[in-house]
Write a protein that holds these residues in place. Structure first.
Motif, PDB file in Angstrom:
ATOM      1  N   PHE A 180      38.612  32.811  46.432  1.00 49.52           N
ATOM      2  CA  PHE A 180      37.235  32.509  46.041  1.00 49.52           C
ATOM      3  C   PHE A 180      37.199  31.110  45.433  1.00 49.52           C
ATOM      4  O   PHE A 180      38.203  30.623  44.919  1.00 49.52           O
ATOM      5  CB  PHE A 180      36.728  33.532  45.019  1.00 49.52           C
ATOM      6  N   PRO A 181      36.034  30.457  45.448  1.00 53.45           N
ATOM      7  CA  PRO A 181      35.951  29.100  44.905  1.00 53.45           C
ATOM      8  C   PRO A 181      36.292  29.025  43.418  1.00 53.45           C
ATOM      9  O   PRO A 181      36.762  28.002  42.942  1.00 53.45           O
ATOM     10  CB  PRO A 181      34.514  28.672  45.142  1.00 53.45           C
ATOM     11  N   ASP A 182      36.063  30.134  42.708  1.00 55.62           N
ATOM     12  CA  ASP A 182      36.353  30.161  41.271  1.00 55.62           C
ATOM     13  C   ASP A 182      36.347  31.606  40.795  1.00 55.62           C
ATOM     14  O   ASP A 182      36.018  32.532  41.538  1.00 55.62           O
ATOM     15  CB  ASP A 182      35.334  29.316  40.481  1.00 55.62           C
ATOM     16  N   ARG A 183      36.732  31.777  39.534  1.00 56.57           N
ATOM     17  CA  ARG A 183      36.814  33.103  38.940  1.00 56.57           C
ATOM     18  C   ARG A 183      35.451  33.797  38.906  1.00 56.57           C
ATOM     19  O   ARG A 183      35.360  35.007  39.122  1.00 56.57           O
ATOM     20  CB  ARG A 183      37.402  32.977  37.526  1.00 56.57           C
ATOM     21  N   ALA A 184      34.394  33.054  38.674  1.00 54.24           N
ATOM     22  CA  ALA A 184      33.052  33.649  38.610  1.00 54.24           C
ATOM     23  C   ALA A 184      32.687  34.313  39.941  1.00 54.24           C
ATOM     24  O   ALA A 184      32.131  35.415  39.959  1.00 54.24           O
ATOM     25  CB  ALA A 184      32.018  32.597  38.229  1.00 54.24           C
ATOM     26  N   HIS A 185      32.992  33.651  41.054  1.00 53.87           N
ATOM     27  CA  HIS A 185      32.707  34.249  42.371  1.00 53.87           C
ATOM     28  C   HIS A 185      33.570  35.498  42.598  1.00 53.87           C
ATOM     29  O   HIS A 185      33.085  36.498  43.125  1.00 53.87           O
ATOM     30  CB  HIS A 185      32.958  33.240  43.489  1.00 53.87           C
ATOM     31  N   ALA A 186      34.832  35.439  42.223  1.00 49.86           N
ATOM     32  CA  ALA A 186      35.727  36.588  42.384  1.00 49.86           C
ATOM     33  C   ALA A 186      35.242  37.770  41.563  1.00 49.86           C
ATOM     34  O   ALA A 186      35.201  38.909  42.049  1.00 49.86           O
ATOM     35  CB  ALA A 186      37.151  36.206  41.991  1.00 49.86           C
ATOM     36  N   GLU A 187      34.869  37.514  40.327  1.00 51.34           N
ATOM     37  CA  GLU A 187      34.387  38.595  39.462  1.00 51.34           C
ATOM     38  C   GLU A 187      33.054  39.144  39.954  1.00 51.34           C
ATOM     39  O   GLU A 187      32.814  40.352  39.892  1.00 51.34           O
ATOM     40  CB  GLU A 187      34.281  38.113  38.025  1.00 51.34           C
ATOM     41  N   ALA A 188      32.175  38.271  40.458  1.00 49.27           N
ATOM     42  CA  ALA A 188      30.893  38.735  40.995  1.00 49.27           C
ATOM     43  C   ALA A 188      31.129  39.653  42.190  1.00 49.27           C
ATOM     44  O   ALA A 188      30.456  40.690  42.337  1.00 49.27           O
ATOM     45  CB  ALA A 188      30.014  37.558  41.381  1.00 49.27           C
TER      46      ALA A 188
END
Length: 97
Positions: free
Chosen positions: A60-68
């Motif tokens: 994912f581009p970043d942790r926020a996208h992965a967590e979402a």
């Protein structure tokens, strides 16, 4: 910073797999993620536990996208289906800069 969800799966039954794998790629893509590894014929290179039946790495581009993605209602519905016939160990990690 790029983030990865990595997992190792033990498969106990295959009843859930057709629906799960028909739906999961599109859901990952919708959350701006992609499979880096999927299935992959895992072979244990170190350690005493047996190799998993399957393994995956999602990027994912970043942790926020992965967590979402992971916390989304759609994924949690699929995770419930997956848990009906498998056991998963997974982690979320950040890439190196």
């Amino acid at each position: 910073m790029t983030a990865f969800i990595m997992g190792q799966m033990e498969i106990h039954s295959r009843d859930w797999m057709e629906e799960y794998f028909a739906r999961i790629p599109e859901l990952v893509t919708r959350h701006v993620g992609k499979f880096v590894v999927r299935g992959g014929d895992p072979t244990r290179t170190e350690g005493d536990s047996p190799a998993p039946d399957a393994a995956f790495i999602l990027e994912f581009p970043d942790r926020a996208h992965a967590e979402a993605f992971w916390n989304s209602k759609e994924f949690q519905t699929l995770a419930t289906l997956r848990r009906s016939g498998s056991t998963l160990d997974s982690i979320l990690v950040d890439a190196l800069d």
